[in-house]
Design an enzyme around this catalytic site. Sequence first.
Site, PDB file in Angstrom:
ATOM      1  N   GLY A 311       1.227 -18.113   4.167  1.00 57.19           N
ATOM      2  CA  GLY A 311       0.327 -17.058   4.622  1.00 57.19           C
ATOM      3  C   GLY A 311       0.739 -15.731   4.022  1.00 57.19           C
ATOM      4  CD  GLU A 312       4.751 -13.475   4.250  1.00 54.62           C
ATOM      5  OE1 GLU A 312       4.880 -13.024   3.074  1.00 54.62           O
ATOM      6  OE2 GLU A 312       5.723 -13.798   4.940  1.00 54.62           O
TER       7      GLU A 312
END
Length: 355
Positions: A311-312
Site C-alpha cells: 500500500g502507501e
Amino acid sequence: MTFTAPIIDDITQPALAARLQHLLDNKTKPLGSLGQIERLAQRMGLILGTEAPVLREPQLVVFAGDHGLAARGVSAYPSDVTWQMVENFLAGGAAVSVLARQHGIGLTVVDCGVRHDFAPRPGLVIAKLGPGTTDALEGPAMTSEQCQAALANGAALVQELPGNALLLGEMGIGNTSAASLLMSRLTGLDIADCTGAGTGLDAAAVQHKIGILRAVLERHAQAQAPLDALAALGGFEIATMVGAVLQAAAERRVIVVDGFIATSAVLVASHLQPAVLQRCVYAHRSGERGHALMLAHLKAEPLLDLGLRLGEGSGAALAWPLLQSACAILREMASFESAGVSRQEASAAAQAAVR
C-alpha cells in the site's frame, strides 16, 4: 455539506487515437515491439489530449484513516500503527517516502480520520472527519454527512495541487476490510472471493475476517447505491480518495492507481462517473486476494505484477518511470523517415536475424 460530483466527459477520441497509433507504428522499431509501453503511450496521449504528452509535477497523496472494524481482529496490526506510519511518512522514512524522493514526486499525507492528533507541518493536510470510522458491525461506518464531507475534502485537495498527474496512496489499519466490503457490494462477488490476508493474517484469521465481513454486509443489506455503500462500509480515507479521483478526472489529470484499497476507491468513483476509468493507469496487481478480480471487473491492465501488498502508494511510485518513458517514446523517438532508416531494409534485417 453536500458534494456534487463533477461531470466527467467521455474522452474517447478516435481521430487522436489513430494519430497516436500512426506515430507509434512509424517509430524506428518493429510494429508493436514495445508491447504494453505502446498501449501506455497511447493512453497518456488520450488522457492529456496531445500527440506529445508531458507529465508535470506529479503528486502522490497518501490518504490516512482509522477503522472501527479493526477492533474485531480483522488485521494483524493494532490501530496505533496508522498514526505511527503517518509520522514515518512525514519523517521521510517509509517506502513511499523513499520512492517519491527518488523519482521527484511530490508527497502529501492527508489525515482523513486518524485516531491521533498531529502537529501541523509541511506535507500534512488535516481533513479529519473523526477519530476513525464507527464499527460497521454496529452501525454505518460513517454518516451520510461525513461521507459527503469526505468527498468534498478530496475534491478540494486536488484543486490545490499542481501538476497533471495524481498518484493514489493510503494508510489505515483495517482498510483492506473496507475495500473488500465495497468490492463485494458493488461487483456482486462473494465476500470470500474479495477477502485476503491484508497485513499478514494466517489462514484461520482470514476465515475469521471473512465471517465478520459477511455479517457486516448482512447488517447493511439495504446500502446498495454507491454512496450508501461507501458510507455504510467504507473508510474516511477511501471516501476522501473517491472525491480526489472524481476531481482529478474532471481536471483530466492522469490518475495512477496503486493497489487494492486505491482500486476500491476508483471502483466507487466509476459507479458515480464511468468516464473516470478513461483517466486511470493501474500501477500493479497486488498480492491481496481480491485485487486481481477487481482489476478484471474494471477491465484494467496493470503495469507490474511484483507481489506487492504494502500500500502507501508504493506501487504507483514504482510504476511512475514507465509512464515517463511512454511519454518520452512518443515525443522523442525517431520515425523511420526522420532517421533516414528504410522500413523495408529494417524489416529484412529483422527477419534475417530471426533465421
